[in-house]
Enzyme design. Structure first.
Site, PDB file in Angstrom:
ATOM      1  N   SER A   1      87.213 105.657  17.159  1.00 41.66           N
ATOM      2  CA  SER A   1      86.387 106.388  18.118  1.00 41.66           C
ATOM      3  C   SER A   1      85.423 107.319  17.400  1.00 41.66           C
ATOM      4  O   SER A   1      85.544 107.572  16.209  1.00 41.66           O
ATOM      5  CB  SER A   1      87.279 107.212  19.042  1.00 41.66           C
ATOM      6  N   LYS A   2      84.481 107.821  18.168  1.00 47.54           N
ATOM      7  CA  LYS A   2      83.501 108.757  17.638  1.00 47.54           C
ATOM      8  C   LYS A   2      84.218 109.969  17.030  1.00 47.54           C
ATOM      9  O   LYS A   2      83.818 110.505  16.013  1.00 47.54           O
ATOM     10  CB  LYS A   2      82.571 109.171  18.765  1.00 47.54           C
ATOM     11  N   ARG A   3      85.294 110.379  17.695  1.00 45.61           N
ATOM     12  CA  ARG A   3      86.023 111.548  17.200  1.00 45.61           C
ATOM     13  C   ARG A   3      86.597 111.321  15.796  1.00 45.61           C
ATOM     14  O   ARG A   3      86.627 112.233  14.978  1.00 45.61           O
ATOM     15  CB  ARG A   3      87.141 111.936  18.175  1.00 45.61           C
TER      16      ARG A   3
END
Ligand code: GLU
Length: 512
Positions: A266-268
């Protein structure tokens, strides 16, 4: 599905413009593209923008720009046109209703008049009894839809403009047998499925209806998409069967996993671990927040694409570094794995390094020149090309070239303290004086000739090779780094070399 040569391969990438394109999306597009290239088929870009609530301005432009940067080209699509257009679903809006109507007529779909509030209330009621509400074969008989309400009443409601949706009438219990080119046979019982909305009260089709209708009308032969769409496959297959259309072949690609292999990338994860998950930098139009991209981080598009290709596919041999052309040649869906592909940021860097080394010095110079200009250096590009050739092995990115090569352009403005402590010896001063005398009369000042002269002198005097060369390097570079020293002095030239020795002698002095 028969994959004979004369069958027309038509594949598509069908993003919804809801934000920047995740690298997993780029990989999906890439596999479609590679298959089309390999089989002489067509690759189509269709924008699926029927969900107006999720529309994000700039997202479509971002998607197009990303593919341009990656070198992934489309044969048909929003930006290039083609015989099956328009390729933006919002522009095909008028077309979908008739297909929903067709399903109502054939008994595969029905009108549902339940309001959002009514359904919400039902959901809550179910929850209070620790159950989950589903609009399906079991519940639809008690709800407000055309399966229950009399024909006349339905007609009146429709005539008076009462809001409705059209739902698919999922059979109560039926085995659906499906083939996935990556997963093999998939069997699902319709008992587990709900009556999905096909057509919304805002006059727009949902993703499911528009996607299937367009894949049919655009004569898509292979639906190749991310694993997250696997749960939609039974409904899509049921839709094809309800319409009486030929089904395309399906292939659901494995997920991209976090570097530790635990869960979806994910982006995180990117923010946390310091790598991009988007091809290009993206600024959220609502929050103004900017997210890094591979392009802005200094990746070569070829390296990015190459790295992505191998996340889930392999050519069946040891090859890792491929240009697009040979990748297409080697590509096959049979060699795409079932299990998630772990993303490794170090490997991404490694790929960039491979391309750094492969790239022509001329091309690297073009990318490096602006860095030099920014530093106020006016240098000849021929010179830069030679420098780049000497140092590119030591860098992963163009922006790392400066650190590896600054001494080719400017004299050291100081001397690495640790190196001085260790390598500037009591003998160094006199030896470097002698070396200076030797180099003044060394002609021609080529790498080969200076090396020969210097080594001969070291041997004659029985000096330590390491000691002399380290001290010499310190004066020229300011530190104990850099490529072959004789290559460096040949490039900076005799005059500059002598000057640096002179300055160094003055700065470091005689060590007691
Ligand atoms: N619009 C869907 C998406 O955003 C397309 C999925 C598919 O390829 O069927 O990914």
């Amino acid at each position: 599905m028969n994959m004979s040569m004369n069958q027309d391969i038509r594949v598509r990438f069908a993003p919804s413009p809801t934000g920047p394109l995740h690298m997993g999306g780029v990989r999906t597009a890439l596999y479609n593209y590679l298959l089309a290239r390999k089989k002489g088929g067509k690759f189509i870009l269709r924008i699926e923008d029927t969900d107006q609530n999720r529309f994000v301005p700039g997202a479509e432009e971002y998607i197009l720009e990303s593919f341009r940067w990656c070198g992934i080209e489309f044969d048909e699509g929003v930006h290039v046109g083609g015989p099956f257009g328009p390729y933006r679903q919002s522009e095909r809006k008028e077309l979908y209703k008739q297909y929903a109507d067709q399903l109502i007529q054939s008994g595969h779909a029905y009108y549902a008049f339940d309001t959002a509030d009514e359904l919400d209330e039902l959901r809550k009621h179910y929850e209070s009894e620790k159950k989950t509400f589903t609009y399906n074969a079991e519940s639809r008989g008690q709800l407000k839809n055309s399966l229950v309400i009399s024909e006349d009443e339905v007609k009146t409601w429709l005539d008076t403009g009462k809001p409705y949706v059209i739902r698919f009438k999922m059979p109560a219990s039926e085995e659906v047998n499906m083939q996935d080119l990556i997963r093999g046979e998939v069997v699902v019982n319709t008992r587990a499925l709900d009556d999905k909305i096909l057509f919304k009260s805002d006059g727009m089709p949902t993703y499911h209806l528009a996607n299937v209708v367009d894949d049919h009308l655009m004569e898509i032969s292979h639906v190749i998409r991310g694993e997250e769409w696997l749960p939609s496959m039974p409904l899509h297959i049921m839709l094809y069967r309800a319409f009486g259309w030929n089904e395309p072949a399906f292939a659901h690609l494995p997920l991209l996993l976090k570097p530790d292999g635990k869960g979806k990338l994910s982006k995180r994860d990117g923010d946390r671990l310091g790598f991009p998950v988007f091809p290009l930098e993206w600024t959220d139009p609502q929050t103004g927040e900017t997210t890094r991209g591979y392009r802005e981080d200094g990746y070569f598009p070829e390296a990015f694409v190459n790295m992505l290709a191998l996340l889930g596919w392999n050519p069946g041999d040891e090859r890792e570094v491929f240009e697009m052309e040979s990748m297409a040649e080697a590509f096959s869906l049979e060699r795409v794995g079932k299990s998630g592909a772990r993303f490794d940021p170090d490997k991404a860097r490694w790929f960039n390094h491979q391309y750094m080394v492969l790239k022509a010095n001329e091309e690297l110079t073009r990318a490096f020149m602006p860095v030099l200009q920014q530093k106020g250096l006016m240098v000849d590009s021929e010179y830069v090309q030679q420098v780049v050739g000497l140092v590119k092995e030591r860098a992963d990115f163009v922006h790392e070239l400066w650190d590896q090569s600054s001494f080719f352009f400017v004299a050291p403005d100081g001397y690495d303290e640790k190196a001085v402590k260790k390598r500037w010896k009591p003998d160094s001063y006199d030896q470097m004086m002698e070396l200076k005398e030797l180099l003044v009369k060394t002609e021609p000042f080529t790498a080969g000739h200076t090396e020969e002269m210097v080594k001969q002198w070291i041997e004659e005097k029985e000096y330590g090779m390491g000691a002399v060369m380290n001290a010499f390097r310190l004066l020229i570079v300011g530190a104990l780094q850099g490529p072959h020293l004789f290559d460096i002095i040949a490039l900076i030239g005799q005059e500059e070399t002598l000057m640096r020795i002179q300055t160094g002698l003055h700065e470091l002095g005689r060590k007691e």
